[in-house]
Write a protein that holds these residues in place. Sequence first.
Motif, PDB file in Angstrom:
ATOM      1  N   HIS A  22     -13.396  24.565 -18.301  1.00 50.22           N
ATOM      2  CA  HIS A  22     -14.268  25.612 -18.837  1.00 50.22           C
ATOM      3  C   HIS A  22     -15.306  25.034 -19.794  1.00 50.22           C
ATOM      4  CE1 HIS A  22     -15.640  29.417 -20.412  1.00 50.22           C
ATOM      5  NE2 HIS A  22     -15.262  29.067 -21.628  1.00 50.22           N
ATOM      6  N   LEU A  23     -14.867  24.138 -20.681  1.00 43.25           N
ATOM      7  CA  LEU A  23     -15.774  23.595 -21.686  1.00 43.25           C
ATOM      8  C   LEU A  23     -16.812  22.647 -21.085  1.00 43.25           C
ATOM      9  CD1 LEU A  23     -13.557  22.806 -24.803  1.00 43.25           C
ATOM     10  CD2 LEU A  23     -15.297  24.560 -24.559  1.00 43.25           C
ATOM     11  N   ALA A  71     -16.548  29.843 -14.860  1.00 43.14           N
ATOM     12  CA  ALA A  71     -16.246  31.216 -15.253  1.00 43.14           C
ATOM     13  C   ALA A  71     -14.743  31.460 -15.242  1.00 43.14           C
ATOM     14  CB  ALA A  71     -16.943  32.187 -14.303  1.00 43.14           C
ATOM     15  N   PRO A  72     -14.258  32.410 -16.079  1.00 47.09           N
ATOM     16  CA  PRO A  72     -12.818  32.692 -16.158  1.00 47.09           C
ATOM     17  C   PRO A  72     -12.183  33.028 -14.805  1.00 47.09           C
ATOM     18  CG  PRO A  72     -13.952  33.724 -17.994  1.00 47.09           C
ATOM     19  CD  PRO A  72     -15.017  33.164 -17.096  1.00 47.09           C
ATOM     20  N   GLY A  73     -12.922  33.768 -13.948  1.00 45.78           N
ATOM     21  CA  GLY A  73     -12.373  34.124 -12.641  1.00 45.78           C
ATOM     22  C   GLY A  73     -12.054  32.905 -11.798  1.00 45.78           C
ATOM     23  N   ALA A 119      -6.320  27.525 -11.692  1.00 42.12           N
ATOM     24  CA  ALA A 119      -5.001  27.469 -12.330  1.00 42.12           C
ATOM     25  C   ALA A 119      -3.890  27.564 -11.296  1.00 42.12           C
ATOM     26  CB  ALA A 119      -4.871  28.594 -13.352  1.00 42.12           C
ATOM     27  N   ALA A 120      -4.091  28.455 -10.304  1.00 37.66           N
ATOM     28  CA  ALA A 120      -3.083  28.600  -9.256  1.00 37.66           C
ATOM     29  C   ALA A 120      -2.939  27.308  -8.466  1.00 37.66           C
ATOM     30  CB  ALA A 120      -3.459  29.750  -8.327  1.00 37.66           C
ATOM     31  N   ILE A 121      -4.071  26.664  -8.176  1.00 36.74           N
ATOM     32  CA  ILE A 121      -4.031  25.404  -7.424  1.00 36.74           C
ATOM     33  C   ILE A 121      -3.378  24.305  -8.236  1.00 36.74           C
ATOM     34  CG2 ILE A 121      -5.454  23.618  -6.348  1.00 36.74           C
ATOM     35  CD1 ILE A 121      -7.523  25.816  -5.743  1.00 36.74           C
TER      36      ILE A 121
END
Length: 227
Positions: free
Chosen positions: A98-99, A104-106, A112-114
């Motif tokens: 993200h940084l 984007a959060p979506g 994250a799932a991967i």
Amino acid sequence: MDYATYIDLYCERTAPGFWNEPINAISNIAFPLAALWAWVEARKNPPVPLAIHVLIVLAALIGVGSFLFHTFANSWTELADVIPIWSFVALYVLVSIHLIGGVAPGRILRIAAIVGAVLVVWFLASGSPEADASHAHGHSHSPFNGSLQYAPALIALVVFSIITWRRHHPMAPWAIAATLVFGASLTFRTIDISYCSALPLGTHFMWHLLNGLMVGLLLQALVRNRL
């Protein structure tokens, strides 16, 4: 401690007992110290994002979990040892994406799932340290002493260092230093069981001390450059 099935993975442990690995246990102080360093630095520039608060707490919990494993040396404390480590790794990867990338959060949720799936598959495939241990009174039979499970973390750090360096990101020096420190700490973890006769104390305590430094460097990279 179940004296019939205690986990014996490192040189320092020669018998069952809460304090049979005193140096391995006490050296985990490096992780709460890394968390404290990050917390002090973060408070200089409030507000502190929730994700960084969670990472700081996880850093301290790494030390707590590892302390429990090197004192009780059983199956449930092994989980207390590895779960905070991998939780820290997974969250740090997502926060860094993200940084650095401005993702984007979506998209981060999908990543994250991967990341979670890859970590679970790798951990199951590489086997836990306990699976390599002789539960009665022996040591690990694996030449890597369970260190293969940390290969994804080393790869992630190398990639992180390359990306930040190529982008001239201010996190680059911290990332590169953390990668070098982790490489050294992983070496000490791996060779511990091979030098028991020459070094009865073993080298695993260096894994704790250097990993505490590595976690501290990674947290500083985020805390000092989060804006």
